[in-house]
Each structure stands twice: as C-alpha cells, then as structure tokens.
Motif scaffolding. Structure first.
Motif, PDB file in Angstrom:
ATOM      1  N   MET A  94      68.552-126.543  63.738  1.00 17.63           N
ATOM      2  CA  MET A  94      67.604-127.139  62.805  1.00 17.63           C
ATOM      3  C   MET A  94      66.170-126.921  63.262  1.00 17.63           C
ATOM      4  O   MET A  94      65.284-126.664  62.451  1.00 17.63           O
ATOM      5  CB  MET A  94      67.908-128.631  62.652  1.00 17.63           C
ATOM      6  CG  MET A  94      69.230-128.919  61.949  1.00 17.63           C
ATOM      7  SD  MET A  94      69.266-128.287  60.249  1.00 17.63           S
ATOM      8  CE  MET A  94      68.148-129.436  59.461  1.00 17.63           C
ATOM      9  N   SER A  95      65.907-127.034  64.597  1.00 18.32           N
ATOM     10  CA  SER A  95      64.547-126.857  65.091  1.00 18.32           C
ATOM     11  C   SER A  95      64.085-125.419  64.904  1.00 18.32           C
ATOM     12  O   SER A  95      62.935-125.170  64.524  1.00 18.32           O
ATOM     13  CB  SER A  95      64.460-127.259  66.565  1.00 18.32           C
ATOM     14  OG  SER A  95      65.325-126.466  67.351  1.00 18.32           O
ATOM     15  N   ILE A 100      60.784-121.418  61.496  1.00 16.46           N
ATOM     16  CA  ILE A 100      60.774-120.259  60.604  1.00 16.46           C
ATOM     17  C   ILE A 100      60.199-120.631  59.243  1.00 16.46           C
ATOM     18  O   ILE A 100      59.407-119.887  58.664  1.00 16.46           O
ATOM     19  CB  ILE A 100      62.198-119.689  60.460  1.00 16.46           C
ATOM     20  CG1 ILE A 100      62.614-119.001  61.764  1.00 16.46           C
ATOM     21  CG2 ILE A 100      62.286-118.717  59.290  1.00 16.46           C
ATOM     22  CD1 ILE A 100      64.044-118.539  61.791  1.00 16.46           C
ATOM     23  N   VAL A 101      60.575-121.807  58.738  1.00 22.51           N
ATOM     24  CA  VAL A 101      60.054-122.269  57.445  1.00 22.51           C
ATOM     25  C   VAL A 101      58.535-122.395  57.500  1.00 22.51           C
ATOM     26  O   VAL A 101      57.826-122.033  56.553  1.00 22.51           O
ATOM     27  CB  VAL A 101      60.694-123.611  57.055  1.00 22.51           C
ATOM     28  CG1 VAL A 101      59.987-124.224  55.855  1.00 22.51           C
ATOM     29  CG2 VAL A 101      62.169-123.418  56.738  1.00 22.51           C
ATOM     30  N   VAL A 132      60.258-113.524  56.205  1.00 26.72           N
ATOM     31  CA  VAL A 132      59.203-112.666  56.744  1.00 26.72           C
ATOM     32  C   VAL A 132      57.860-113.381  56.632  1.00 26.72           C
ATOM     33  O   VAL A 132      57.665-114.252  55.781  1.00 26.72           O
ATOM     34  CB  VAL A 132      59.115-111.312  56.001  1.00 26.72           C
ATOM     35  CG1 VAL A 132      60.400-110.523  56.153  1.00 26.72           C
ATOM     36  CG2 VAL A 132      58.780-111.515  54.521  1.00 26.72           C
ATOM     37  N   SER A 133      56.961-113.002  57.526  1.00 29.52           N
ATOM     38  CA  SER A 133      55.570-113.426  57.399  1.00 29.52           C
ATOM     39  C   SER A 133      54.715-112.176  57.229  1.00 29.52           C
ATOM     40  O   SER A 133      55.091-111.086  57.677  1.00 29.52           O
ATOM     41  CB  SER A 133      55.123-114.222  58.628  1.00 29.52           C
ATOM     42  OG  SER A 133      55.134-113.402  59.793  1.00 29.52           O
ATOM     43  N   GLN A 144      56.182-109.354  59.676  1.00 28.01           N
ATOM     44  CA  GLN A 144      57.039-109.826  60.767  1.00 28.01           C
ATOM     45  C   GLN A 144      58.362-110.317  60.203  1.00 28.01           C
ATOM     46  O   GLN A 144      58.381-111.208  59.348  1.00 28.01           O
ATOM     47  CB  GLN A 144      56.372-110.945  61.560  1.00 28.01           C
ATOM     48  CG  GLN A 144      57.216-111.417  62.754  1.00 28.01           C
ATOM     49  CD  GLN A 144      56.585-112.559  63.523  1.00 28.01           C
ATOM     50  OE1 GLN A 144      55.597-113.159  63.072  1.00 28.01           O
ATOM     51  NE2 GLN A 144      57.130-112.881  64.674  1.00 28.01           N
ATOM     52  N   LEU A 145      59.470-109.716  60.667  1.00 32.52           N
ATOM     53  CA  LEU A 145      60.801-110.151  60.252  1.00 32.52           C
ATOM     54  C   LEU A 145      61.215-111.307  61.156  1.00 32.52           C
ATOM     55  O   LEU A 145      61.543-111.126  62.325  1.00 32.52           O
ATOM     56  CB  LEU A 145      61.795-108.991  60.369  1.00 32.52           C
ATOM     57  CG  LEU A 145      63.244-109.277  59.953  1.00 32.52           C
ATOM     58  CD1 LEU A 145      63.323-109.765  58.507  1.00 32.52           C
ATOM     59  CD2 LEU A 145      64.113-108.043  60.154  1.00 32.52           C
ATOM     60  N   LEU A 146      61.176-112.504  60.610  1.00 35.47           N
ATOM     61  CA  LEU A 146      61.482-113.706  61.382  1.00 35.47           C
ATOM     62  C   LEU A 146      62.981-113.880  61.563  1.00 35.47           C
ATOM     63  O   LEU A 146      63.443-114.339  62.603  1.00 35.47           O
ATOM     64  CB  LEU A 146      60.892-114.931  60.689  1.00 35.47           C
ATOM     65  CG  LEU A 146      59.371-114.905  60.481  1.00 35.47           C
ATOM     66  CD1 LEU A 146      58.932-116.075  59.618  1.00 35.47           C
ATOM     67  CD2 LEU A 146      58.656-114.937  61.831  1.00 35.47           C
ATOM     68  N   LYS A 147      63.746-113.536  60.548  1.00 28.61           N
ATOM     69  CA  LYS A 147      65.203-113.576  60.644  1.00 28.61           C
ATOM     70  C   LYS A 147      65.795-112.756  59.508  1.00 28.61           C
ATOM     71  O   LYS A 147      65.135-112.493  58.492  1.00 28.61           O
ATOM     72  CB  LYS A 147      65.740-115.007  60.587  1.00 28.61           C
ATOM     73  CG  LYS A 147      65.634-115.681  59.229  1.00 28.61           C
ATOM     74  CD  LYS A 147      66.431-116.992  59.218  1.00 28.61           C
ATOM     75  CE  LYS A 147      66.429-117.619  57.825  1.00 28.61           C
ATOM     76  NZ  LYS A 147      67.298-118.812  57.752  1.00 28.61           N
TER      77      LYS A 147
END
Length: 316
Positions: A94-95, A100-101, A132-133, A144-147
């Motif tokens: 969750m953290s 990421i959110v 992504v950001s 940036q691919l965060l996940k």
C-alpha cells in the motif's frame, strides 16, 4: 538439461510463436524443423497439448516437487499463511502504491489500457496497472515508467523537434533513435524491445557495460539492478502481444508469472508456496481470464488455489 528436454522446450516456444498473426518467424521455424526429425514430432505433441488446453500451453522446465497429499497442509496452516501475507500486502504494497499515485501523471488499473497523445505528438499505450510521470523541458522529453509496461511511438527528432525522447525505468534509460519501442518494468528487471527503428540503452550499476547497446527492430534486452545487460532476439509481435490482451510467458518462474498476472487482475494474487515459485512456466494466456489461468496453473503443478471474497487469490 538433456537433448530431449531442450527439444521439448524449443517445440513449446515454436507453438507460442506460431500463434502470432502472420507467424513472422516462419522461415527460422522451417530451418529448425528440418534440422532434426525429432523436432517435428515434438512440435506435433506440443501443438496437440495446446489444442487440448483450449489455447493455453504450459511448460515446466524442471521436475515438479514430489506429489503431496492435500492433507499435509491443514486448513489452519493455509489460513495462517494467508493472514501473514496480508500484513505484507497492507504494510508494504500500500505504501509503494501510494507513492506511485503521488508521482504519476498517467496511470491505469487492472483490466484497463490507456492510449494517450503527448503534447509533442508522441503516442503511448499503457498496459494494465501501469503508471508514468512526464517531464518535458527545453532540453529533453522524459517519461519515467513508475510501474508496469508502456508502448511508445515517439515523435521523431526533426527540424521542429530537437529534444530527444527518453524513457527512464529503474536504473536505466532508453533513448529513442527512431519511433516505436516497448518497455516492461518487472519486479527485478526491465525488458526493452525495439519495434521500429532503433533505441539506445544506458544503465547504471556495478555490472554496467562499457558500451551503450543500440537495439534494432526485433532485438531486445533485459537489465537488472546491477546494470548488467542480456541481449536477445525477440519478435516485436511477441513483445507487444499484451496490446491485444494476450500474455506471453517465456520461461519465467511461477513467482514471476504471478507478478505478471497480478497486473491484470482486479483481485490480489499471492503465491504462498516458496518452492513452487521456482517452477518455470511458458505459455500464451488470455489477459481477461486470470482466474481460469490460475486454476490451470494450480492443476498442472499440484497447487491449491484459494479464492477469498475481497482478499483475492492464494496459491499454496
């Protein structure tokens, strides 16, 4: 590994590739088929298994552990393992997701793809459960691919657009030298595939190579946290099959398979059998039938699939 096992693995791979529209590797397949009379028999057997499983092929690259009695794990032990896993899911998962959110400019949930056109004309497609950001400056266009996974059709550098397009994923950067490519951020590594034109990859870490590899269409590589790079040949159709709701697993561990399936599932998926997690899986799966895929994996590997309301799936 014996010759028979190698042939069996290769046959399973060719069955998977033959399902891709147009079968782009047909010429190479014909060469493999004619190289040894055993190849044709192995392919026919793998194809028959494919048909029997109604479009899903599984392969175990190592012998499964000895068959176990279902009574070896009493219900209270299973419940205890599930309860313990929830602590990890809530405390850590969750953290990470919350961070990421906060960072994401674009993100998707399970069962959702997102096509999006960026201000420069670049078109990206996000896979399920991806984020992504974006950071566009006067000097570069950075994503940036965060996940998760992203397919990029980058607007090329030209007289009107001088800024390079760069995708950042974990400890590496992928620089577009042409247009389209695919980047998949897995749990422990990042996979990059050039689809059209070329990309240049740079990594950081103790095993980072001295040169910066450049991929041409049909080439792929994987890099890990140490910066080390492993290259291979991969059909772009295989790398981007997820865009058509097909999941292609190529000799991944059961643990890795669960991580991939988790991306496409509304319900959590947990693997509670550490030994079973080392089993190797290959196959083509329907991304919209995750429960059916899990039941098949459980049956093939003598695992127990538990589905609990609100808590999801547990393989034990």
């Amino acid at each position: 590994m014996s010759d028979r096992e190698v042939i069996r693995q290769d046959a399973a791979d060719w069955v998977i590739r033959s399902e891709i529209a147009g079968f782009p590797d047909r010429a190479t397949f014909e060469i493999w088929l004619s190289a040894d009379p055993r190849h044709g028999a192995a392919f026919d057997k793998a194809r028959a298994l494919w048909s029997e499983l109604d479009g899903v092929a599984l392969r175990c690259d190592q012998p499964p552990p000895a068959r176990r009695s279902r009574n070896l794990k009493p219900r209270r032990m299973v419940v205890g393992a599930i309860a313990a896993s929830l602590v990890t899911m809530i405390g850590v998962g969750m953290s990470d997701e919350f961070l990421i959110v906060l960072k994401a400019d674009l993100r998707t949930s399970a069962g959702m793809h997102l096509d999006h056109r960026l201000p420069d004309g670049t078109v990206i497609e996000l896979d399920d459960a991806s984020a992504v950001s974006l950071k566009f400056t006067d000097n570069e266009r950075r994503l940036q691919l965060l996940k998760g996974q992203v397919f990029v059709d980058a607007a090329p550098v030209n007289s009107r657009e001088h800024r390079p397009f760069i995708v950042e994923a974990a400890n590496g950067e992928i620089r577009a030298l042409g247009t389209s490519f695919n980047v998949n951020k897995a749990a422990t590594a990042v996979d990059v595939t050039a689809v059209t034109h070329r990309v240049k990859v740079t990594t950081t870490g103790p095993a980072t190579p001295n040169h910066r590899p450049t991929l041409s269409p049909g080439q792929a590589l994987r890099y890990g946290a140490d910066g080390g790079i492993v290259t291979r040949t991969l059909s772009p159709a295989l790398a981007t099959a997820w865009r058509h709701d097909r999941l292609i697993l190529d000799r991944v561990t059961l643990s890795e398979a669960c991580a991939i399936l988790r991306r496409h599932s509304d319900a959590p998926i947990r693997l509670l059998d550490d030994k079973g997690g080392a089993l190797s899986i290959s196959g083509v799966f329907d991304a919209r039938d995750i429960e059916g895929t899990l039941r098949l994996i459980a049956r093939e590997h003598d695992l127990r699939l538990v589905k609990l309301p609100l808590l999801g799936f547990f393989l034990t």
